[in-house]
Design an enzyme around this catalytic site. Structure first.
Site, mmCIF file in Angstrom:
data_model
loop_
_atom_site.group_PDB
_atom_site.id
_atom_site.type_symbol
_atom_site.label_atom_id
_atom_site.label_comp_id
_atom_site.label_asym_id
_atom_site.label_seq_id
_atom_site.Cartn_x
_atom_site.Cartn_y
_atom_site.Cartn_z
ATOM 1 N N LYS A 73 0.862 -1.139 0.085
ATOM 2 C CA LYS A 73 -0.051 0.023 -0.060
ATOM 3 C C LYS A 73 0.827 1.303 -0.022
ATOM 4 C CE LYS A 73 -3.565 -0.436 2.754
ATOM 5 N NZ LYS A 73 -4.538 -0.578 3.765
ATOM 6 N N LYS A 85 1.290 -4.452 10.760
ATOM 7 C CA LYS A 85 0.088 -4.718 11.270
ATOM 8 C C LYS A 85 0.133 -5.110 12.522
ATOM 9 C CE LYS A 85 -4.241 -3.727 9.423
ATOM 10 N NZ LYS A 85 -4.658 -2.946 8.280
ATOM 11 N N THR A 158 -10.176 7.416 3.662
ATOM 12 C CA THR A 158 -10.246 6.125 3.054
ATOM 13 C C THR A 158 -11.434 5.979 2.144
ATOM 14 O OG1 THR A 158 -9.186 5.004 5.064
ATOM 15 C CG2 THR A 158 -10.500 3.631 3.662
HETATM 16 N N1 PHE Z 1 -6.370 0.874 8.927
HETATM 17 C C1 PHE Z 1 -5.488 1.622 7.998
HETATM 18 C C2 PHE Z 1 -5.288 0.663 6.851
HETATM 19 O O1 PHE Z 1 -5.477 -0.436 6.617
HETATM 20 C C3 PHE Z 1 -4.212 1.942 8.852
HETATM 21 C C4 PHE Z 1 -3.811 3.303 9.239
HETATM 22 C C5 PHE Z 1 -4.688 4.131 9.369
HETATM 23 C C6 PHE Z 1 -2.359 3.288 9.142
HETATM 24 C C7 PHE Z 1 -4.073 5.423 9.888
HETATM 25 C C8 PHE Z 1 -1.888 4.546 9.528
HETATM 26 C C9 PHE Z 1 -2.794 5.716 9.855
HETATM 27 O O2 PHE Z 1 -4.719 1.364 5.803
#
Ligand code: PHE
Length: 358
Positions: A73, A85, A158
């Site tokens: 990503k 993660k 998102t």
């Molecule tokens: N949940 C997010 C993802 O899967 C992870 C994330 C959120 C990382 C905010 C950094 C800051 O992409």
């Protein structure tokens, strides 16, 4: 629960990450897994997922797969963060006090890691949880609430990215990104799904929505362009774009043959179950926009604001680029006769491999 499965051993042999931290939280009977997959482009960063799992091996598998997805990503736009993660697997529902205690103990582990892993919210955690973690694990926490000095929830950005990805995919299919008279099926009306539905409605799309918790359908049920369906009806319901915005694992050799859509473009991480599902999608002519390319908005925007000093406007501009990234991935896939996932992975690995590791 105990961690003794051959499956877990297999996963650990196959995982190509840098470091796995495991911890058993005795007071709550929870397992904590922190997968530090890559720090090649920058410090490993990714969400903390907190939920019930059938067994610790399933949680470990999720952690390892999700950590790798975070690397891809961030590598896709050549953003200077690595991938990781954390998965906290609880054995059942915890009381508020038990949960707080668990998070604080987890936060102290993060502090001990001292920057090997930075975290933000994910399934089962929120900005309020990040506020709590920050009390014991500063400065390794992203996406605290605005009141506590953070950039706030990552879900809006998102959702914005998913919206741009849907439009780019439709433009690839139809030569126009208009949403009027297009039907989008949004599965999961959490904070990302809700905002996505609002954005799509504002551009006159028709929506089909579903959530395992009917209370989440709330504000949308009365809307003339929204149809609610049961969770069991998702696979097989006719739509232009199927947008999985709940948990992953929705595209398998069982579900793909029954899909009734032209494209899959959603926010959920790890939508594919195995490589076979992706080949089946391709064989059926269903365009799959790779999950880690679609759902990058929150991680990118929030991390950009908090770690790189971007303004909110700058973050919003970067998230808009998700559309162009998807266009590029789909064009590369078509030109090279490879799947979109292979195309996205190729671009991401190209960025990773052109960086000299320290
Ligand atoms: N949940 C997010 C993802 O899967 C992870 C994330 C959120 C990382 C905010 C950094 C800051 O992409």
């Amino acid at each position: 629960m105990s961690l003794t499965s051959a499956h877990a051993r297999f996963l650990m042999n196959c995982w190509d990450g840098e470091m796995l931290v495991t911890h058993f939280d005795a007071p709550t009977g929870s397992w904590i897994f922190i997968g530090i997959h890559s720090s090649k482009l920058g410090p490993a960063s990714g969400g903390t997922r907190l939920m019930e799992y059938p067994n610790p091996a399933a949680a470990l598998e999720d952690c390892l797969r999700l950590s790798r997805a975070m690397t891809l990503k961030f590598a896709l736009p050549n953003f200077p963060r690595g991938g990781g993660k954390a998965v906290i697997a609880t054995p059942g529902k915890l009381s508020a006090d038990e949960r707080t205690g668990l998070l604080l103990r987890y936060g102290r582990k993060l502090k001990q890691l001292y920057g090997l892993f930075f975290t933000g919210p994910d399934v089962g955690t929120s900005s309020a949880d990040m506020d709590l973690l920050h009390t014991v694990a500063a400065p390794f926490i992203f996406a605290r609430s605005v009141e506590h000095g953070g950039a706030g929830s990552s879900s809006e950005l998102t959702a914005d990215g998913v919206f741009h990805a849907i439009k780019a995919t439709l433009a690839h299919l139809d030569g126009t990104d208009t949403l009027a008279d297009r039907t989008i099926l949004v599965q999961g009306l959490g904070s990302v799904g809700k905002r996505l539905v609002r954005l799509l409605l504002a551009e006159n799309a028709k929506l089909i929505v579903t959530d395992i918790n009917p209370a989440c359908l709330g504000e949308f049920t009365a809307h003339p362009r929204v149809t609610a369906i049961g969770a069991a009806e998702v696979i097989g319901t006719s739509c232009d774009v199927y947008s999985p915005c709940a948990l992953g694992g929705v595209l398998s050799h069982e579900t793909v043959p029954r899909l009734n859509c032209r494209a899959v473009v959603g926010a959920a991480n790890n939508q594919l179950v195995g490589d076979e599902a992706e080949l089946l999608l391709q064989a059926r002519g269903i365009v799959y926009a790779p999950d880690f390319a679609v759902n990058i908005g929150g991680a990118l925007g929030i991390t950009g604001i908090e770690a790189l000093g971007w303004s909110p406007e700058h973050a919003a501009r970067e998230v808009t680029k998700v559309g162009a990234t998807i266009t590029g991935i789909l064009a590369l896939a078509e030109a090279e006769k490879i799947t979109p996932l292979a195309a996205a992975t190729r671009i991401a690995l190209g960025h990773l491999n052109s960086t000299h590791s320290s």
